[in-house]
Design an enzyme around this catalytic site. Sequence first.
Site, PDB file in Angstrom:
ATOM      1  N   SER A 126     -55.448 -42.553  19.679  1.00 32.41           N
ATOM      2  CA  SER A 126     -54.109 -42.001  19.389  1.00 32.41           C
ATOM      3  C   SER A 126     -53.827 -40.683  20.087  1.00 32.41           C
ATOM      4  O   SER A 126     -52.679 -40.224  20.073  1.00 32.41           O
ATOM      5  CB  SER A 126     -53.929 -41.842  17.880  1.00 32.41           C
TER       6      SER A 126
ATOM      7  N   LYS B 141     -53.483 -33.300  18.463  1.00 36.18           N
ATOM      8  CA  LYS B 141     -53.387 -34.706  18.064  1.00 36.18           C
ATOM      9  C   LYS B 141     -54.789 -35.269  17.872  1.00 36.18           C
ATOM     10  O   LYS B 141     -55.692 -35.011  18.662  1.00 36.18           O
ATOM     11  CB  LYS B 141     -52.660 -35.525  19.142  1.00 36.18           C
ATOM     12  N   THR B 142     -54.934 -36.038  16.799  1.00 31.54           N
ATOM     13  CA  THR B 142     -56.192 -36.706  16.522  1.00 31.54           C
ATOM     14  C   THR B 142     -56.199 -38.098  17.166  1.00 31.54           C
ATOM     15  O   THR B 142     -55.172 -38.616  17.604  1.00 31.54           O
ATOM     16  CB  THR B 142     -56.413 -36.855  15.013  1.00 31.54           C
TER      17      THR B 142
END
Length: 586
Positions: free
Chosen positions: A371, A518-519
Amino acid sequence: MSQFDIVLVRFLLASLASVAAGLTVWALCLLLRRLLPALAMQRTGWLLAQLTVVAAFAVTLVPQQQRIRLLPPVDIEAVDAAVTRYIEPARPAAVMAVPAPPADAAGNTKSSWLAALALCWFAAYVAGLGWHTARLWRAQRLLRQLAASGSPAPIGDNGVPVIEVDAAVPPMLLGLSRPRLLIPRHLRAFDPAQQRLIVEHELTHWRRRDVHWMLAGVLLQTLLWFNPFMRLLRASLLWAQELGCDRDVLRGRPAQERKAYAAALVAQLKLQCLPVGTALAFGGVSVETVKARVALIRTPASAAHGARVRLAAVAALVATGFGSYALQPALAWQGAATPAGVLHCLALADAATGQPLLRQGQCDARVTPASTFNIAVSLMGYDSGILQDEHAPRLPFREGYPAWNASWRASTDPTEWIHNSNLWYAQQVATQVGVPAFQRYLDRFGYGNRDTTGDAGADNGWRLSWVNSSLRISADEQVAFLRRLVNRDLGLSAKTYDMTSRLLKIRTLANGWDVYGKTGTGSPVGPDGKDDRAHAYGWFVGWAVKGNRTVVFAHLNQDQQEQADAAGPRAREALLRVLPAQLDAL
């Protein structure tokens, strides 16, 4: 181990794989020749056998899709780590370390026996290739000089120039585009009928294009000069060519002419003294092969089943080639399918100068971006006008969309997409961007390996290439990409940078740093082609801003056993616990 070292190790293993494949192919050919004696007369089988060995060498050199492998992957770094010692890279004492795997799985290689061995073998291979190439060139030069020393032979016009030379050589055919037939002067002592048959033999070679087949065999053997089975297979190819010519020349001839032809073979073998390896010679390959040819001349083998023999040989070699590919252990390549617990990286760099501020672990290992790729999709979407602001467009969920998380089964806007890592929303944006533009954006971003092919044969690159599939990126490459983003150096509109930054805002730390990021949670692909969730990757990438200072970061951790919660959020929380101290110490 550097990327260059991995290439050298892969070359070493490819060489070993070709020898193993050569042994298998040679044993298979011997078995087929015993079961189907007519196989010895078929050129196709022997050349395909050489090509099969070369293919086994080639498939080991290139990265392979793990989903179609039958054997578990072999991690080059893990093999090297088993016999070498690792040292922890130096860092300021005040900097707190993020929890990481055991020390022997991170850091830099102090010495690499495997890389040294691979380098030595590559040097030996290059030297051997040069020597064999020079030897081949010398042989060709000798034959050209021999042809230049001769004179036109008093033999009728056969469409091919015939040159008579005063040397104890066998009659031979030279040249690919402009053929020349060399015959020794002692051939005048042969019976005229024998002379005609010998010349017809060499002309049959030309009509059958045997010179081209021979050249292909020579080049393949030279390429894999170290493989003894390539020499055996090429000798068998030459033998098959001679047998084929014998068969074609003597077809329908009476027994008296067959006997004269066999006598010419024996007589020529006694007279010649110059070995020939780069031309098609009437004298044959060796004493043993001449004996076999004479036996077949006396008792011709049936060619009624030639098509079946070719089919059997091709089918067996295709099966062997596929087996060599499927059973070839896939090698870990830039972080693909790495064993549990060996991957960890924390990399921080100054956004303005690019100066590395901290680099721990295997930061050059490429894995799925998962992601974290939504950062790139966001840039594409806003730059293309598909995305409008933080809340538009809001897209409805439809049955058939990926719904791995309950939060995905609802209408979603850009903010919710980034927060929930909603895969189907990213897919809808990518679809509207279009495949050509999608690839152009990745090339412009310099994003990882830029491979959007997706799973082999699935045609799903635009939907899933960034989810445990073909698209891979390292922590070092994440940092480079994020630097260009925050420096607005990607050739995009100002709105694109502004809106993407708004979506990625995480929090403001107690020491005044604003954190954006963002992970991502992904998995290596196991030997069975399924995602190995017990060894999941957890990403947290982004940047921190305070005043005029911007620091970009990439944090990657790999689980050692299956966890109930996602690896990406755990990587984020682990870094955020220590990031204030890290930033204050810089």
